[in-house]
Scaffold this motif. Sequence first.
Motif, PDB file in Angstrom:
ATOM      1  N   VAL A 166       0.859  -1.178   0.000  1.00  0.00           N
ATOM      2  CA  VAL A 166       0.000   0.000   0.000  1.00  0.00           C
ATOM      3  C   VAL A 166       0.897   1.229   0.000  1.00  0.00           C
ATOM      4  CG1 VAL A 166      -1.740   1.278   1.276  1.00  0.00           C
ATOM      5  CG2 VAL A 166      -1.823  -1.203   1.227  1.00  0.00           C
ATOM      6  N   ARG A 167       0.702   2.064  -0.992  1.00  0.00           N
ATOM      7  CA  ARG A 167       1.473   3.292  -1.087  1.00  0.00           C
ATOM      8  C   ARG A 167       0.565   4.466  -0.711  1.00  0.00           C
ATOM      9  NH1 ARG A 167       4.087   4.388  -6.743  1.00  0.00           N
ATOM     10  NH2 ARG A 167       4.179   2.148  -6.593  1.00  0.00           N
ATOM     11  N   THR A 168       0.870   5.099   0.381  1.00  0.00           N
ATOM     12  CA  THR A 168       0.061   6.236   0.823  1.00  0.00           C
ATOM     13  C   THR A 168       0.979   7.405   1.123  1.00  0.00           C
ATOM     14  OG1 THR A 168       0.163   5.577   3.128  1.00  0.00           O
ATOM     15  CG2 THR A 168      -1.720   4.795   1.869  1.00  0.00           C
ATOM     16  N   GLU A 169       0.415   8.576   0.997  1.00  0.00           N
ATOM     17  CA  GLU A 169       1.180   9.749   1.391  1.00  0.00           C
ATOM     18  C   GLU A 169       1.054   9.905   2.900  1.00  0.00           C
ATOM     19  OE1 GLU A 169      -1.093  13.742   0.925  1.00  0.00           O
ATOM     20  OE2 GLU A 169      -1.606  12.515  -0.806  1.00  0.00           O
ATOM     21  N   PRO A 170       2.049  10.485   3.543  1.00  0.00           N
ATOM     22  CA  PRO A 170       1.970  10.633   5.007  1.00  0.00           C
ATOM     23  C   PRO A 170       0.853  11.600   5.398  1.00  0.00           C
ATOM     24  CG  PRO A 170       3.897  11.763   4.141  1.00  0.00           C
ATOM     25  CD  PRO A 170       3.284  11.012   2.993  1.00  0.00           C
ATOM     26  N   MET A 171       0.405  11.419   6.623  1.00  0.00           N
ATOM     27  CA  MET A 171      -0.642  12.276   7.155  1.00  0.00           C
ATOM     28  C   MET A 171      -0.110  13.703   7.254  1.00  0.00           C
ATOM     29  SD  MET A 171      -2.718  11.755  10.748  1.00  0.00           S
ATOM     30  CE  MET A 171      -3.265  10.124  10.333  1.00  0.00           C
ATOM     31  N   PRO A 172      -0.846  14.683   6.721  1.00  0.00           N
ATOM     32  CA  PRO A 172      -0.381  16.077   6.801  1.00  0.00           C
ATOM     33  C   PRO A 172      -0.305  16.557   8.255  1.00  0.00           C
ATOM     34  CG  PRO A 172      -2.287  15.895   5.353  1.00  0.00           C
ATOM     35  CD  PRO A 172      -2.089  14.574   5.980  1.00  0.00           C
ATOM     36  N   PHE A 173       0.487  17.604   8.448  1.00  0.00           N
ATOM     37  CA  PHE A 173       0.688  18.152   9.788  1.00  0.00           C
ATOM     38  C   PHE A 173      -0.634  18.583  10.420  1.00  0.00           C
ATOM     39  CE2 PHE A 173       1.227  21.864  12.520  1.00  0.00           C
ATOM     40  CZ  PHE A 173       1.968  21.287  13.536  1.00  0.00           C
ATOM     41  N   VAL A 174      -1.524  19.201   9.644  1.00  0.00           N
ATOM     42  CA  VAL A 174      -2.775  19.698  10.226  1.00  0.00           C
ATOM     43  C   VAL A 174      -3.632  18.550  10.739  1.00  0.00           C
ATOM     44  CG1 VAL A 174      -2.807  21.865   8.951  1.00  0.00           C
ATOM     45  CG2 VAL A 174      -3.878  19.864   7.960  1.00  0.00           C
ATOM     46  N   VAL A 175      -3.617  17.411  10.056  1.00  0.00           N
ATOM     47  CA  VAL A 175      -4.404  16.262  10.504  1.00  0.00           C
ATOM     48  C   VAL A 175      -3.754  15.635  11.738  1.00  0.00           C
ATOM     49  CG1 VAL A 175      -5.347  14.026   9.832  1.00  0.00           C
ATOM     50  CG2 VAL A 175      -5.254  15.869   8.165  1.00  0.00           C
ATOM     51  N   ARG A 176      -2.416  15.546  11.736  1.00  0.00           N
ATOM     52  CA  ARG A 176      -1.723  15.029  12.915  1.00  0.00           C
ATOM     53  C   ARG A 176      -1.954  15.930  14.124  1.00  0.00           C
ATOM     54  NH1 ARG A 176       4.049  14.811  11.799  1.00  0.00           N
ATOM     55  NH2 ARG A 176       3.556  16.045   9.985  1.00  0.00           N
ATOM     56  N   ALA A 177      -1.942  17.243  13.911  1.00  0.00           N
ATOM     57  CA  ALA A 177      -2.188  18.185  15.009  1.00  0.00           C
ATOM     58  C   ALA A 177      -3.619  18.044  15.536  1.00  0.00           C
ATOM     59  CB  ALA A 177      -1.927  19.615  14.547  1.00  0.00           C
ATOM     60  N   ALA A 178      -4.581  17.898  14.636  1.00  0.00           N
ATOM     61  CA  ALA A 178      -5.974  17.714  15.061  1.00  0.00           C
ATOM     62  C   ALA A 178      -6.121  16.419  15.853  1.00  0.00           C
ATOM     63  CB  ALA A 178      -6.899  17.712  13.854  1.00  0.00           C
ATOM     64  N   ARG A 179      -5.460  15.360  15.399  1.00  0.00           N
ATOM     65  CA  ARG A 179      -5.530  14.084  16.113  1.00  0.00           C
ATOM     66  C   ARG A 179      -4.874  14.197  17.491  1.00  0.00           C
ATOM     67  NH1 ARG A 179      -3.057   8.730  13.554  1.00  0.00           N
ATOM     68  NH2 ARG A 179      -1.169   9.846  14.134  1.00  0.00           N
ATOM     69  N   PHE A 180      -3.779  14.961  17.587  1.00  0.00           N
ATOM     70  CA  PHE A 180      -3.117  15.164  18.876  1.00  0.00           C
ATOM     71  C   PHE A 180      -4.032  15.919  19.840  1.00  0.00           C
ATOM     72  CE2 PHE A 180      -0.514  17.854  21.666  1.00  0.00           C
ATOM     73  CZ  PHE A 180       0.128  16.859  22.397  1.00  0.00           C
ATOM     74  N   VAL A 181      -4.680  16.967  19.369  1.00  0.00           N
ATOM     75  CA  VAL A 181      -5.594  17.735  20.227  1.00  0.00           C
ATOM     76  C   VAL A 181      -6.765  16.855  20.657  1.00  0.00           C
ATOM     77  CG1 VAL A 181      -7.147  19.720  20.316  1.00  0.00           C
ATOM     78  CG2 VAL A 181      -4.907  19.954  19.262  1.00  0.00           C
ATOM     79  N   MET A 182      -7.254  16.010  19.742  1.00  0.00           N
ATOM     80  CA  MET A 182      -8.338  15.098  20.106  1.00  0.00           C
ATOM     81  C   MET A 182      -7.872  14.072  21.139  1.00  0.00           C
ATOM     82  SD  MET A 182     -10.236  14.485  16.476  1.00  0.00           S
ATOM     83  CE  MET A 182     -11.425  13.339  17.136  1.00  0.00           C
ATOM     84  N   THR A 183      -6.611  13.651  21.054  1.00  0.00           N
ATOM     85  CA  THR A 183      -6.062  12.737  22.054  1.00  0.00           C
ATOM     86  C   THR A 183      -6.055  13.397  23.426  1.00  0.00           C
ATOM     87  OG1 THR A 183      -4.671  11.707  20.379  1.00  0.00           O
ATOM     88  CG2 THR A 183      -4.056  11.335  22.666  1.00  0.00           C
ATOM     89  N   LEU A 184      -5.651  14.661  23.465  1.00  0.00           N
ATOM     90  CA  LEU A 184      -5.687  15.397  24.732  1.00  0.00           C
ATOM     91  C   LEU A 184      -7.115  15.539  25.245  1.00  0.00           C
ATOM     92  CD1 LEU A 184      -3.064  18.234  24.124  1.00  0.00           C
ATOM     93  CD2 LEU A 184      -2.808  16.165  25.504  1.00  0.00           C
TER      94      LEU A 184
END
Length: 140
Positions: free
Chosen positions: A5-23
Amino acid sequence: MTATVRTEPMPFVVRAARFVMTLQVAFGMVGLAFLGAAALSILALGPLLLVAWEAAILGLTGWLMSRFGTRATWVHRAVVGVEALVVAEYAVLRLTDSGGLDPVRLLVANALGPLPVIVLLLLPPSWRWFSQRKRTDAAS
């Protein structure tokens, strides 16, 4: 044979949103434990319903956060909807509790968590990332 599976990495904005949701989920679980203990100590229906509502929203947020890797557009829309619901719920509780809506009182953790997630997920990189499906080498 297995397909890669070839995928592009998760963009910074999505990673940041996921981090805030984790908090949000982590601190929400701590708050839910305190709220649940307080509601059980008085055994009133209103606080127990509030605990059940908060637990449902917390569980839904955690489940949606775990679905980010699917890159499905419904996940993107659902996360924005749930986070908007959390902000609206907090505003309604403030209105019914104090009778007025002071903008400064909205700038607490209940609104400061979901608002950045909504903004980050409405940016173009997150729209692009969620709209593209994972592709296998056989399909390309």
